[in-house]
Every structure is written in C-alpha cells, then in structure tokens.
Write a protein that holds these residues in place. Sequence first.
Motif, PDB file in Angstrom:
ATOM      1  N   PRO A   1     -10.677  11.043   5.511  1.00  0.00           N
ATOM      2  CA  PRO A   1     -12.011  10.939   5.156  1.00  0.00           C
ATOM      3  C   PRO A   1     -12.387  11.046   3.813  1.00  0.00           C
ATOM      4  CG  PRO A   1     -11.392  13.081   6.018  1.00  0.00           C
ATOM      5  CD  PRO A   1     -10.112  12.432   6.219  1.00  0.00           C
ATOM      6  N   PRO A   2     -13.219  10.137   3.248  1.00  0.00           N
ATOM      7  CA  PRO A   2     -13.393   9.732   1.806  1.00  0.00           C
ATOM      8  C   PRO A   2     -13.696  10.948   1.044  1.00  0.00           C
ATOM      9  CG  PRO A   2     -14.619   7.973   3.009  1.00  0.00           C
ATOM     10  CD  PRO A   2     -13.874   9.013   3.997  1.00  0.00           C
ATOM     11  N   ALA A   3     -14.549  11.840   1.757  1.00  0.00           N
ATOM     12  CA  ALA A   3     -15.030  13.023   0.981  1.00  0.00           C
ATOM     13  C   ALA A   3     -13.975  14.300   0.764  1.00  0.00           C
ATOM     14  CB  ALA A   3     -16.030  13.819   1.928  1.00  0.00           C
ATOM     15  N   HIS A   4     -12.791  14.153   1.254  1.00  0.00           N
ATOM     16  CA  HIS A   4     -12.033  15.143   0.980  1.00  0.00           C
ATOM     17  C   HIS A   4     -10.589  14.611   0.153  1.00  0.00           C
ATOM     18  CE1 HIS A   4     -13.766  16.376   4.907  1.00  0.00           C
ATOM     19  NE2 HIS A   4     -13.575  17.844   4.341  1.00  0.00           N
ATOM     20  N   LEU A   5     -11.123  13.312  -0.496  1.00  0.00           N
ATOM     21  CA  LEU A   5      -9.949  12.934  -1.297  1.00  0.00           C
ATOM     22  C   LEU A   5     -10.380  12.852  -2.796  1.00  0.00           C
ATOM     23  CD1 LEU A   5      -8.964   9.910   1.051  1.00  0.00           C
ATOM     24  CD2 LEU A   5      -7.511  12.133   0.435  1.00  0.00           C
ATOM     25  N   PRO A   6      -9.449  13.090  -3.728  1.00  0.00           N
ATOM     26  CA  PRO A   6      -9.732  12.648  -5.062  1.00  0.00           C
ATOM     27  C   PRO A   6     -10.197  11.326  -5.417  1.00  0.00           C
ATOM     28  CG  PRO A   6      -7.584  13.769  -4.919  1.00  0.00           C
ATOM     29  CD  PRO A   6      -8.017  13.507  -3.473  1.00  0.00           C
ATOM     30  N   GLU A   7     -11.074  10.971  -6.188  1.00  0.00           N
ATOM     31  CA  GLU A   7     -11.436   9.679  -6.615  1.00  0.00           C
ATOM     32  C   GLU A   7     -10.188   8.826  -6.778  1.00  0.00           C
ATOM     33  OE1 GLU A   7     -14.360   7.533  -9.785  1.00  0.00           O
ATOM     34  OE2 GLU A   7     -14.743   9.654  -9.082  1.00  0.00           O
ATOM     35  N   ALA A   8      -9.184   9.159  -7.455  1.00  0.00           N
ATOM     36  CA  ALA A   8      -8.161   8.006  -7.760  1.00  0.00           C
ATOM     37  C   ALA A   8      -7.548   7.883  -6.553  1.00  0.00           C
ATOM     38  CB  ALA A   8      -7.169   8.854  -8.767  1.00  0.00           C
ATOM     39  N   CYS A   9      -7.335   8.836  -5.381  1.00  0.00           N
ATOM     40  CA  CYS A   9      -6.533   8.404  -4.092  1.00  0.00           C
ATOM     41  C   CYS A   9      -7.506   7.528  -3.333  1.00  0.00           C
ATOM     42  CB  CYS A   9      -6.384   9.682  -3.712  1.00  0.00           C
ATOM     43  SG  CYS A   9      -4.910  10.754  -4.028  1.00  0.00           S
ATOM     44  N   GLN A  10      -8.859   7.824  -3.364  1.00  0.00           N
ATOM     45  CA  GLN A  10      -9.909   6.891  -2.727  1.00  0.00           C
ATOM     46  C   GLN A  10      -9.860   5.532  -3.238  1.00  0.00           C
ATOM     47  OE1 GLN A  10     -11.061   7.721   0.429  1.00  0.00           O
ATOM     48  NE2 GLN A  10     -11.872   5.584   0.336  1.00  0.00           N
ATOM     49  N   ALA A  11      -9.704   5.429  -4.521  1.00  0.00           N
ATOM     50  CA  ALA A  11      -9.808   3.995  -5.060  1.00  0.00           C
ATOM     51  C   ALA A  11      -8.400   3.322  -4.512  1.00  0.00           C
ATOM     52  CB  ALA A  11      -9.619   4.008  -6.556  1.00  0.00           C
ATOM     53  N   GLU A  12      -7.211   3.952  -4.645  1.00  0.00           N
ATOM     54  CA  GLU A  12      -5.920   3.339  -4.186  1.00  0.00           C
ATOM     55  C   GLU A  12      -6.063   3.049  -2.550  1.00  0.00           C
ATOM     56  OE1 GLU A  12      -2.248   1.753  -4.485  1.00  0.00           O
ATOM     57  OE2 GLU A  12      -3.778   2.415  -6.125  1.00  0.00           O
ATOM     58  N   ILE A  13      -6.608   3.915  -1.981  1.00  0.00           N
ATOM     59  CA  ILE A  13      -6.812   3.484  -0.470  1.00  0.00           C
ATOM     60  C   ILE A  13      -7.709   2.398  -0.159  1.00  0.00           C
ATOM     61  CG2 ILE A  13      -7.666   4.473   1.725  1.00  0.00           C
ATOM     62  CD1 ILE A  13      -6.571   7.152   1.156  1.00  0.00           C
ATOM     63  N   ASP A  14      -8.707   2.364  -1.169  1.00  0.00           N
ATOM     64  CA  ASP A  14      -9.716   1.209  -0.966  1.00  0.00           C
ATOM     65  C   ASP A  14      -9.004  -0.048  -1.060  1.00  0.00           C
ATOM     66  OD1 ASP A  14     -11.803   2.843   0.096  1.00  0.00           O
ATOM     67  OD2 ASP A  14     -12.571   2.925  -1.900  1.00  0.00           O
ATOM     68  N   ARG A  15      -8.094  -0.058  -2.249  1.00  0.00           N
ATOM     69  CA  ARG A  15      -7.449  -1.070  -2.547  1.00  0.00           C
ATOM     70  C   ARG A  15      -6.631  -1.656  -1.580  1.00  0.00           C
ATOM     71  NH1 ARG A  15      -2.835  -2.670  -3.764  1.00  0.00           N
ATOM     72  NH2 ARG A  15      -1.787  -0.718  -3.786  1.00  0.00           N
ATOM     73  N   ILE A  16      -5.861  -0.803  -0.840  1.00  0.00           N
ATOM     74  CA  ILE A  16      -4.692  -1.241   0.081  1.00  0.00           C
ATOM     75  C   ILE A  16      -5.699  -1.833   1.430  1.00  0.00           C
ATOM     76  CG2 ILE A  16      -3.160  -0.107   1.791  1.00  0.00           C
ATOM     77  CD1 ILE A  16      -2.316   1.942  -0.430  1.00  0.00           C
ATOM     78  N   LYS A  17      -6.713  -1.160   1.504  1.00  0.00           N
ATOM     79  CA  LYS A  17      -7.416  -1.562   2.824  1.00  0.00           C
ATOM     80  C   LYS A  17      -7.850  -3.104   2.469  1.00  0.00           C
ATOM     81  CE  LYS A  17      -9.649   2.717   4.466  1.00  0.00           C
ATOM     82  NZ  LYS A  17     -11.034   3.333   4.957  1.00  0.00           N
ATOM     83  N   ILE A  18      -8.419  -3.404   1.256  1.00  0.00           N
ATOM     84  CA  ILE A  18      -8.761  -4.701   1.063  1.00  0.00           C
ATOM     85  C   ILE A  18      -7.566  -5.643   1.051  1.00  0.00           C
ATOM     86  CG2 ILE A  18      -9.417  -6.226  -0.832  1.00  0.00           C
ATOM     87  CD1 ILE A  18     -11.424  -3.871  -1.673  1.00  0.00           C
ATOM     88  N   GLU A  19      -6.504  -5.359   0.624  1.00  0.00           N
ATOM     89  CA  GLU A  19      -5.208  -6.104   0.602  1.00  0.00           C
ATOM     90  C   GLU A  19      -4.890  -6.309   1.975  1.00  0.00           C
ATOM     91  OE1 GLU A  19      -0.798  -5.734  -1.047  1.00  0.00           O
ATOM     92  OE2 GLU A  19      -2.257  -5.209  -2.494  1.00  0.00           O
ATOM     93  N   THR A  20      -4.734  -4.970   2.952  1.00  0.00           N
ATOM     94  CA  THR A  20      -4.551  -5.411   4.382  1.00  0.00           C
ATOM     95  C   THR A  20      -5.377  -6.160   4.973  1.00  0.00           C
ATOM     96  OG1 THR A  20      -3.771  -3.057   4.021  1.00  0.00           O
ATOM     97  CG2 THR A  20      -4.039  -4.025   6.480  1.00  0.00           C
ATOM     98  N   LEU A  21      -6.608  -6.342   4.882  1.00  0.00           N
ATOM     99  CA  LEU A  21      -7.706  -7.286   5.346  1.00  0.00           C
ATOM    100  C   LEU A  21      -7.455  -8.691   4.970  1.00  0.00           C
ATOM    101  CD1 LEU A  21     -10.986  -5.147   5.376  1.00  0.00           C
ATOM    102  CD2 LEU A  21      -9.985  -6.101   7.227  1.00  0.00           C
TER     103      LEU A  21
END
Length: 82
Positions: A40-60
């Motif tokens: 869940p995005p609300a429970h993660l630090p901003e830096a971690c969320q940015a990395e997860i978003d980058r990985i999601k985009i790359e995976t898509l």
Amino acid sequence: MADRRPEKSCEQACESLKQQDYEVAVKHCTEALLSLSQYPPAHLPEACQAEIDRIKIETLLYRIASFLQLKKYGQADEDCRH
C-alpha cells in the motif's frame, strides 16, 4: 505436403522457442505486478514508492513488448492504458 527441409524445421523450432520465451516473460511480469500491488502506497517512504512505481512502469513496458511479439494487440493496448 509439409515442408520437410531441415532449415524449415529449425526455423519452426526457433519460432516456437521465441514464442515460449515471450509467454514466460508475460507470466513473470504479471506475477511481479501482482506482487508489487500488495504494497500500500500510504505505508511506504516516498523513495521506496518512487522505486516501486519505476519497477511497475518497466514491468508494464516488458509486458507490452511481449504481447506485441505474441501479436496480442488488445492486451498490449490495455496495458498501455494503465
């Protein structure tokens, strides 16, 4: 009558292996996206969320490329909308 030349058989085998590789790539990308959606995005630090978003985009993008290689344009188009 089927073409029995060794070159044709080899070409068909290579095409089959390529298709299997793209199908495996789609499967792994789907599993990665499902796994990433559990954070869940609300429970993660901003830096971690940015990395997860980058990985999601790359995976898509990998999924889109694999679907296009498999000529599943509708599924690739759906991924593009995400």
